[in-house]
Write an enzyme that holds these catalytic residues in place. Structure first.
Site, PDB file in Angstrom:
ATOM      1  N   GLY A  31       0.534  -1.228   0.069  1.00  0.00           N
ATOM      2  CA  GLY A  31       0.065   0.145   0.221  1.00  0.00           C
ATOM      3  C   GLY A  31       0.924   1.174   0.695  1.00  0.00           C
ATOM      4  O   GLY A  31       1.677   1.012   0.249  1.00  0.00           O
ATOM      5  N   ASP A  85       2.523  -3.247   7.783  1.00  0.00           N
ATOM      6  CA  ASP A  85       1.966  -3.174   6.761  1.00  0.00           C
ATOM      7  C   ASP A  85       0.762  -1.750   7.102  1.00  0.00           C
ATOM      8  O   ASP A  85       0.734  -1.908   8.572  1.00  0.00           O
ATOM      9  CB  ASP A  85       1.463  -4.685   7.235  1.00  0.00           C
ATOM     10  CG  ASP A  85       0.440  -4.547   5.934  1.00  0.00           C
ATOM     11  OD1 ASP A  85       0.083  -4.002   5.305  1.00  0.00           O
ATOM     12  OD2 ASP A  85      -0.580  -5.449   5.721  1.00  0.00           O
ATOM     13  N   ASP A  88      -7.048  -0.464   6.030  1.00  0.00           N
ATOM     14  CA  ASP A  88      -8.005   0.472   5.736  1.00  0.00           C
ATOM     15  C   ASP A  88      -8.501   1.050   6.540  1.00  0.00           C
ATOM     16  O   ASP A  88      -8.891   2.205   6.816  1.00  0.00           O
ATOM     17  CB  ASP A  88      -8.583  -0.129   5.304  1.00  0.00           C
ATOM     18  CG  ASP A  88      -7.958  -0.616   3.559  1.00  0.00           C
ATOM     19  OD1 ASP A  88      -7.209   0.683   3.370  1.00  0.00           O
ATOM     20  OD2 ASP A  88      -8.117  -1.636   2.971  1.00  0.00           O
ATOM     21  N   GLY A 100      -7.762  -2.880   0.692  1.00  0.00           N
ATOM     22  CA  GLY A 100      -8.529  -2.155  -0.184  1.00  0.00           C
ATOM     23  C   GLY A 100      -6.853  -2.301  -0.882  1.00  0.00           C
ATOM     24  O   GLY A 100      -7.657  -1.992  -2.222  1.00  0.00           O
ATOM     25  N   GLU A 107      -0.956 -10.657   2.991  1.00  0.00           N
ATOM     26  CA  GLU A 107      -0.733 -10.223   4.742  1.00  0.00           C
ATOM     27  C   GLU A 107      -1.567 -11.246   5.969  1.00  0.00           C
ATOM     28  O   GLU A 107      -0.435 -10.468   7.002  1.00  0.00           O
ATOM     29  CB  GLU A 107      -1.730  -8.874   4.534  1.00  0.00           C
ATOM     30  CG  GLU A 107      -1.069  -8.351   3.390  1.00  0.00           C
ATOM     31  CD  GLU A 107      -1.689  -6.974   3.134  1.00  0.00           C
ATOM     32  OE1 GLU A 107      -1.516  -5.774   2.428  1.00  0.00           O
ATOM     33  OE2 GLU A 107      -3.064  -6.693   3.367  1.00  0.00           O
TER      34      GLU A 107
HETATM   35  C1  5RP Z   1      -3.621  -3.761   0.755  1.00  0.00           C
HETATM   36  C2  5RP Z   1      -3.999  -3.129   2.377  1.00  0.00           C
HETATM   37  C3  5RP Z   1      -2.846  -2.128   2.731  1.00  0.00           C
HETATM   38  O1  5RP Z   1      -2.948  -1.897   3.700  1.00  0.00           O
HETATM   39  C4  5RP Z   1      -4.334  -1.213   2.908  1.00  0.00           C
HETATM   40  O2  5RP Z   1      -5.021  -1.077   2.299  1.00  0.00           O
HETATM   41  C5  5RP Z   1      -4.175   0.502   3.087  1.00  0.00           C
HETATM   42  O3  5RP Z   1      -3.282   1.392   1.725  1.00  0.00           O
HETATM   43  P1  5RP Z   1      -2.645   2.438   2.008  1.00  0.00           P
HETATM   44  O4  5RP Z   1      -1.754   2.705   2.512  1.00  0.00           O
HETATM   45  O5  5RP Z   1      -2.390   2.707   0.594  1.00  0.00           O
HETATM   46  O6  5RP Z   1      -3.748   3.649   2.569  1.00  0.00           O
HETATM   47  O7  5RP Z   1      -4.586  -4.111   3.247  1.00  0.00           O
HETATM   48  O8  5RP Z   1      -4.254  -5.100   1.152  1.00  0.00           O
END
Ligand code: 5RP
Length: 230
Positions: A31, A85, A88, A100, A107
């Site tokens: 992300g 990590d 969202d 997301g 993950e």
């Molecule tokens: C991907 C994820 C991401 O960690 C999550 O969507 C957050 O992303 P971002 O840091 O771009 O807001 O779960 O599957």
């Protein structure tokens, strides 16, 4: 840089400082917030030449490789020393919605096999309850996509099959070769019960509900961070 990007950067820097010399196997999520972390790792690449990284997506693996880092296949992991990590949504019990970027299945596997799990988010990710702002992503075997979608609709859930943007027409297929159904909640529900209901439907590979998988969550603001910990 805008406020949200400053917040993401501060959270990423804070997490970077939590990586110790004893952390030899480092798991990295997916992300835009994690991307900031990877940039910081890349700017300090001499420190990480002897470390091994495990990536939760092809995208992250490619970004890590672009700095010359060693990336171990997820199928070979034993135990990860530290996993960092994004997320969202984050509730006050440190439960989260992830996925997301449709990488939630890997993950969750990396988080499960890690000794320490740290998440980095900007302040907009804090919610009163899960599902307040984002849908719950559900990864489904493509062969079971319509039956699972139908079943969830018949159970009364508002669901949408995730479609790709530019670059591919139609249904999103994840790195783990699953389709994604997004489930929209219109009220607070017990995330553990919902997770069990979803995981009991044949064809469901995994959900983006991350319950009890965080040791620390670093919430970035434009000028400071807040750290939630167990
Ligand atoms: C991907 C994820 C991401 O960690 C999550 O969507 C957050 O992303 P971002 O840091 O771009 O807001 O779960 O599957």
């Amino acid at each position: 840089m805008d406020e949200i990007n400053r917040a993401k950067n501060l959270a990423a820097k804070h997490a970077y400082n939590m990586i110790l010399p004893s952390h030899n196997i480092i798991g990295i999520g997916t992300g835009s917030t994690v991307e900031k972390l990877i940039e910081i790792l890349g700017a300090n690449k001499e420190v990480f030449q002897d470390k091994v990284f495990v990536a939760s997506s092809l995208d992250t693996a490619l970004k890590l490789r672009s700095y010359g880092f060693k990336v171990l296949s997820t199928s070979m992991i034993d135990e990860i020393d530290i996993y960092i990590d994004g997320a969202d949504e984050v509730d006050r019990d440190m439960n989260m919605i992830k996925g997301g970027g449709a990488a939630h299945v890997l993950e969750k596997i990396l988080a499960y096999y890690s000794k320490e799990r740290i998440y980095i988010v900007d302040y907009t990710k804090k919610v009163d309850y899960l599902g307040q702002k984002h849908p719950v992503p559900i990864e489904v075997l493509p062969e079971a996509l319509y039956p699972v979608y139908n079943k969830l609709s018949r159970l009364g859930y508002k669901v949408k099959i995730r479609l790709s943007g530019k670059g591919k027409y139609g249904v999103v297929i994840s790195d783990t070769r699953g389709a994604v159904i997004d489930l929209y909640l219109d009220r607070q529900v017990d995330p553990v019960k919902l997770d069990n209901i979803l995981l009991n439907i044949p064809g469901v590979v995994g959900t983006g509900l991350f319950i009890g998988l965080a040791d620390k969550i670093i919430i970035g603001y434009s000028d400071h961070v807040e750290v939630m910990e167990k």
